[in-house]
Design an enzyme around this catalytic site. Structure first.
Site, PDB file in Angstrom:
ATOM      1  CG  HIS A  40      -0.212  -0.040   2.519  1.00 53.47           C
ATOM      2  ND1 HIS A  40       0.441   1.050   3.051  1.00 53.47           N
ATOM      3  CD2 HIS A  40      -0.032  -1.051   3.405  1.00 53.47           C
ATOM      4  CE1 HIS A  40       0.987   0.717   4.205  1.00 53.47           C
ATOM      5  NE2 HIS A  40       0.720  -0.554   4.444  1.00 53.47           N
TER       6      HIS A  40
ATOM      7  CG  ASP B  78       5.489  -3.326   5.882  1.00 53.52           C
ATOM      8  OD1 ASP B  78       4.546  -4.002   6.331  1.00 53.52           O
ATOM      9  OD2 ASP B  78       5.926  -2.313   6.469  1.00 53.52           O
TER      10      ASP B  78
END
Length: 463
Positions: free
Chosen positions: A69, A341
């Site tokens: 994102h 992540d």
């Protein structure tokens, strides 16, 4: 030979006017924004690899995108105990403004003097939300991906696989608008995968879909111990250095130092500048970066026994779709997945990206060794991505290449491309069967299901 004064002057003048390239290394500027760990703004890594152009005599056949994102606000924490959370930062900001943490405004050239007129941009009510810059990042990336792989976009509708958190779904939507513009709604089919154990091996949030790992808090204690050890080394000297900028009698805690740092990095993420960043030296930024790298190395990363398990299911899915492309078993050419992540690093570990870091040889926690592979700033900044390209080349062989944040990550474990040179490519069968990843490419899903005791699912996704 003795030089005359005029000769020395001419020599000096010629040096001044000569090209500077031979001495540029002494003039390099430190770009701290490229060293903020996983909170770094999007930038290309420093791989110094081959060109990103498509290889000569090769045709692109598939592209697989694993996308983080975009830039966001700090995450939420209702208990306000997490120093990096929006709620904790908000409380700390108020203490700066109301004098509970007393800045010494009479100290000459105090770098915190701006606090007198400062208006915070980090708000607790915006916790977890994608920032305006995050939307722009994803929109622009979507446009660039569509332009680069335009010839592969030859069907009517494309699956958009996304983890369920709002900021990830929002990122996927903005990316899709970048690809398709106003026609986005007609061109996409969003597959939103829950971030819990119901997703099983299809998850884009493997930590939460692996009950054994999640329920037993595996890696939590070792990761916290690593942080504690390293923070005891590098944070206290920063506090001692900054104490002079506060009223006598107030001594900064290490949590205060981390709060000042998080205000710096999140203001960068939200508005691209922060006066708080002037408090820290280049070495201190690198030490904060190392703190982030320890987190992602130990918690499900290459220093964990669980890295290949958590990342292997995606890798197995990827490998299956590469095989189908070669065998003409599928006409899918574009594979899109949006995640966090914490998902990307285990995938890259399962692919063999971090060979210098293992459970037997983890990153040290008493010093920053600087030269190591897993730089979270480079691999998973905001809007970071992993792209896998499949090519058919003029020798009638298929080749694989990885890009990290739009730069070639050179593969060195499975031979070379059709040029016979080290161009970052590997022939597909050598890539799939390389010892660094064969367990994941062949057995990643089965390993995940068995080791995690994962929930079975009838949903089929394509990464």
């Amino acid at each position: 030979m003795k030089l005359s004064g005029i000769s020395l002057w001419l020599l000096a003048a010629s040096i001044v006017h000569a090209g500077k390239s031979q001495f540029e290394a002494f003039e390099n500027e430190f770009y701290f924004k490229d060293h903020l760990g996983t909170i770094s703004v999007y930038h290309e890594p420093y791989f110094n690899g081959p060109t990103t152009s498509f290889p000569e005599s090769c045709a692109i056949k598939q592209v697989h995108l694993l996308q983080r994102h975009g830039s966001r606000n700090p995450t939420g924490d209702d208990t306000a105990t997490d120093v990096s959370s929006a709620q904790y930062i908000d409380i700390f900001q108020n203490k700066l403004l109301n004098g509970s943490i007393p800045v010494n405004f009479s100290y000459p050239e105090n770098p915190l003097y701006f606090v007198k007129h400062w208006t915070p941009v980090i708000k607790a009510e915006n916790a977890d939300q994608l920032s305006s810059s995050g939307r722009i990042e994803l929109f622009d990336l979507g446009r660039q991906v569509f332009e680069r792989y335009y010839e592969l976009f030859d069907t009517d509708v494309y699956d958009i696989n996304t983890a369920a958190q709002e900021r990830v779904v929002d990122s996927a939507e903005w990316f899709s608008y970048g690809m398709f513009g106003d026609d986005m709604q007609n061109k996409t089919n969003f597959i939103v995968l829950p971030e819990d154990d119901s997703a099983g091996a299809n998850s884009l949030a493997m930590y939460y879909s692996c009950p054994v790992y999640e329920d037993n808090n595996i890696d939590e204690n070792t990761t916290e111990a690593a942080h504690t050890s390293w923070r005891n080394v590098f944070l206290k000297p920063i506090a001692n250095r900054l104490n002079k900028y506060f009223d006598s009698g107030y001594n900064l805690t290490v949590s205060d130092v981390r709060s000042l740092y998080y205000i710096c990095v999140y203001e960068i993420a939200l508005r691209d500048n922060s006066d708080f960043c002037s408090l820290f030296t280049p070495s201190e930024f690198l030490n904060f970066e190392y703190d982030s790298d320890l987190d992602y190395a130990y918690w499900g990363g290459p220093a964990s026994e669980w890295a290949s398990t958590l990342g292997g299911a995606y890798v197995n899915n990827l490998a299956n779709n590469l095989r189908k492309g070669v065998n003409n078993a599928s006409d899918r050419k574009v594979f899109l997945a949006f995640t966090h992540d914490s998902q990307i690093i285990p995938v890259e570990a399962a692919l063999g990206f971090f060979p210098d870091i293992t459970p037997e040889h983890p990153l040290p926690t008493d010093k920053n060794i600087f030269t190591y592979s897993l730089k979270t700033s480079s691999f998973v900044p905001f809007a970071g991505n992993l792209i896998t390209e499949l090519f058919l080349c003029s020798d009638n062989k298929y080749y694989v290449r990885h890009l990290v944040n739009q730069q070639v990550y050179p593969l060195t474990d499975c031979g070379y491309g059709p040029s016979g040179a080290s161009d970052g490519l590997c022939e597909l069968s050598a890539y799939l069967n390389s010892s660094v990843r064969v367990n994941s490419t062949s057995n990643g899903i089965a390993n995940f299901n068995s080791q995690c005791q994962a929930h079975s699912t009838n949903v089929t996704v394509y990464y």
